[in-house]
Structures are given as structure tokens and as C-alpha cells.
Design a protein around this motif. Structure first.
Motif, PDB file in Angstrom:
ATOM      1  N   GLU A  58       0.818  -1.204   0.000  1.00 23.53           N
ATOM      2  CA  GLU A  58       0.000   0.000   0.000  1.00 23.53           C
ATOM      3  C   GLU A  58       0.858   1.262   0.000  1.00 23.53           C
ATOM      4  OE1 GLU A  58      -3.855  -0.215   0.083  1.00 23.53           O
ATOM      5  OE2 GLU A  58      -2.705  -1.731  -0.990  1.00 23.53           O
ATOM      6  N   LYS A  59       1.962   1.247   0.718  1.00 20.53           N
ATOM      7  CA  LYS A  59       2.853   2.411   0.759  1.00 20.53           C
ATOM      8  C   LYS A  59       3.421   2.714  -0.622  1.00 20.53           C
ATOM      9  CE  LYS A  59       4.446   2.274   5.582  1.00 20.53           C
ATOM     10  NZ  LYS A  59       5.647   2.099   6.450  1.00 20.53           N
ATOM     11  N   LYS A  61       2.160   1.806  -3.489  1.00 17.50           N
ATOM     12  CA  LYS A  61       1.049   2.236  -4.346  1.00 17.50           C
ATOM     13  C   LYS A  61       0.782   3.725  -4.179  1.00 17.50           C
ATOM     14  CE  LYS A  61      -3.154   2.078  -2.888  1.00 17.50           C
ATOM     15  NZ  LYS A  61      -4.469   1.666  -2.377  1.00 17.50           N
ATOM     16  N   GLU A  62       0.747   4.183  -2.933  1.00 18.63           N
ATOM     17  CA  GLU A  62       0.421   5.585  -2.667  1.00 18.63           C
ATOM     18  C   GLU A  62       1.488   6.528  -3.204  1.00 18.63           C
ATOM     19  OE1 GLU A  62      -2.334   6.891  -1.500  1.00 18.63           O
ATOM     20  OE2 GLU A  62      -3.257   4.908  -1.294  1.00 18.63           O
ATOM     21  N   ASP A  66       1.092   9.198  -6.190  1.00 22.95           N
ATOM     22  CA  ASP A  66       1.357  10.623  -5.934  1.00 22.95           C
ATOM     23  C   ASP A  66       2.336  11.198  -6.956  1.00 22.95           C
ATOM     24  OD1 ASP A  66      -0.341  10.650  -3.780  1.00 22.95           O
ATOM     25  OD2 ASP A  66       1.232  10.529  -2.254  1.00 22.95           O
ATOM     26  N   GLY A  83      -8.188   5.112  -9.103  1.00 19.87           N
ATOM     27  CA  GLY A  83      -7.774   4.191  -8.053  1.00 19.87           C
ATOM     28  C   GLY A  83      -7.884   2.747  -8.491  1.00 19.87           C
ATOM     29  N   THR A 100      -3.886   1.201  -8.895  1.00 26.19           N
ATOM     30  CA  THR A 100      -4.419   2.512  -9.252  1.00 26.19           C
ATOM     31  C   THR A 100      -4.366   2.645 -10.768  1.00 26.19           C
ATOM     32  OG1 THR A 100      -4.350   4.885  -8.738  1.00 26.19           O
ATOM     33  CG2 THR A 100      -2.241   3.808  -9.094  1.00 26.19           C
ATOM     34  N   SER A 197       7.337   8.827   3.687  1.00 27.14           N
ATOM     35  CA  SER A 197       6.679   9.103   2.407  1.00 27.14           C
ATOM     36  C   SER A 197       6.590  10.586   2.091  1.00 27.14           C
ATOM     37  CB  SER A 197       5.275   8.485   2.388  1.00 27.14           C
ATOM     38  OG  SER A 197       5.347   7.083   2.478  1.00 27.14           O
TER      39      SER A 197
END
Length: 212
Positions: A58-59, A61-62, A66, A83, A100, A197
Motif C-alpha cells: 500500500e505504501k 502504491k500511494e 502521488d 484508483g 491505481t 513518504s
């Protein structure tokens, strides 16, 4: 006695593979799982995979999402970020949920749409998959006609570009042809694991300011 999905417990990083799943069963499973869930699904010709990602997944992916948004905004390119929306086409017997995805060239076709049906809607221009806890199969995306697929795994970012109906690995992104995407994504995702992040994203913004 039939089991119901709510009785199953899939641990983060684990996958469940179901065989001989009809399209209607697939639709029913999607409805039962609901939209607000951690699990990701992939469906192809009767095979349904359900996977629950780990936090590291998840990290990544974010931060990659971004980076894409910052680049698109900086370059004044219009887009819609959808998403992990379910991409499905009953005629092709395919369904997949990317980590995403982005509509860029085809943005106008999906403005205001809350559901995407690839039987009538165009596929996203860019889909992103994080392969830290599982291995993305290319078939779903090839058959659905997604022009550009990024896969981030333990070896870093791989860019796949659709050519003649098949994916070909590329050293650059057609979406960002003049930007060293592979180098940047690898650098700042790794940096986020060390400094955090938000600090890595700020460092990326600084790079952009100095280079774009």
C-alpha cells in the motif's frame, strides 16, 4: 453446505484462487465483497483470484500514484485518477482491479461516470500494479487493451507498453516520454522507506522544480 465469502479469512499477503467461476458468480462476489475493502480481485476465463495486500504494498502504491499525479499536474495534463476501480468486460470474460489507474487521453470519456464497463468504455491509459506481495498476470490487461502498465516489484519499476496486442517492456513511459520515470520511481519509493513518504515526495517536488 455452501460456504459464503464472509466466512473466509484471507490474511494480508495471501491469495485465494477459485476455479470454474461463472461471470454471474463473479458479479455476485463483487457485490458481496463491496467497494470498501482491502482485497483486490482478478478474473479471467473462470479463474478468480482474491488477494489482500501487505502494508508495504500500500505504501508503494500511494507514493507512485502521488508521483504520477504531481507530474500530470506539473505538466498541465488533464486526467481522472480512478484508483483500484474494477475494470471488466463480460464479452472478453475479464475483470481486474489495478492498484491505481489513470484516464489521461481518454479522460473525457469517463468524466462523471461512477462505474466503468469496458464493453462500452475505453480502458484507462495507465494502470499501476504493485508486485511486492504477488505477481501481476499480464493477460488481463493485454486482453482489456490497457495501453501502458507499470509494475513495481522488488527489482524496481517495469514499464509495459501494448504493441500489436502484446506487452513489450520499455525503458521509458509514453505518458511521460521526456522524464526518467523508472529511475525516479525507484529512487523515491526506496527513499520513502528510509526517510518517510511525505519527505520523499517533497524531495521529488524539489527535483521537479530543478529539472522541469
Amino acid at each position: 453446505m455452501l460456504l459464503e465469502l464472509r466466512q473466509l479469512r484471507i490474511q494480508p499477503g495471501q491469495q485465494l484462487l477459485l476455479e470454474d467461476v461463472s461471470w454471474q458468480q463473479f458479479e455476485n462476489i463483487l457485490a458481496e465483497l463491496g467497494e470498501h475493502r482491502a482485497a483486490r480481485i482478478s478474473y479471467s476465463h473462470g479463474f478468480l483470484e482474491i488477494m489482500v495486500p501487505l502494508p508495504e504494498h500500500e505504501k508503494a502504491k500511494e507514493i507512485i500514484g502521488d508521483i504520477v499525479k504531481i507530474l500530470l499536474n506539473e505538466l498541465s495534463i488533464n486526467y481522472d485518477a480512478l484508483g483500484s476501480t474494477t475494470l471488466k468486460n463480460e464479452k472478453m470474460s475479464q475483470g481486474v482491479e489495478p492498484d491505481t489507474c489513470f484516464y489521461i487521453q481518454n479522460q473525457a470519456a469517463v468524466i462523471g461516470k461512477n462505474r466503468i464497463n469496458l464493453s462500452v468504455d475505453p480502458p484507462p491509459d495507465l494502470a499501476i500494479e504493485i508486485d511486492l506481495t504477488s505477481r501481476t498476470l499480464l493477460d488481463n490487461y493485454q486482453i482489456l487493451g490497457v495501453p501502458e502498465l507499470w509494475r513495481y516489484g522488488k527489482q524496481g519499476l517495469q514499464i509495459n507498453v501494448l504493441q500489436g496486442g502484446k506487452y513489450v517492456e520499455s525503458n521509458f513511459s509514453p505518458t511521460f516520454p521526456d522524464i526518467p520515470i523508472i529511475e525516479l520511481v525507484n529512487q523515491y519509493v526506496q527513499q520513502s522507506q528510509v526517510v518517510g513518504s511525505s519527505q520523499a515526495i517533497q524531495a521529488f517536488r524539489n527535483w521537479l522544480r530543478d529539472n522541469i
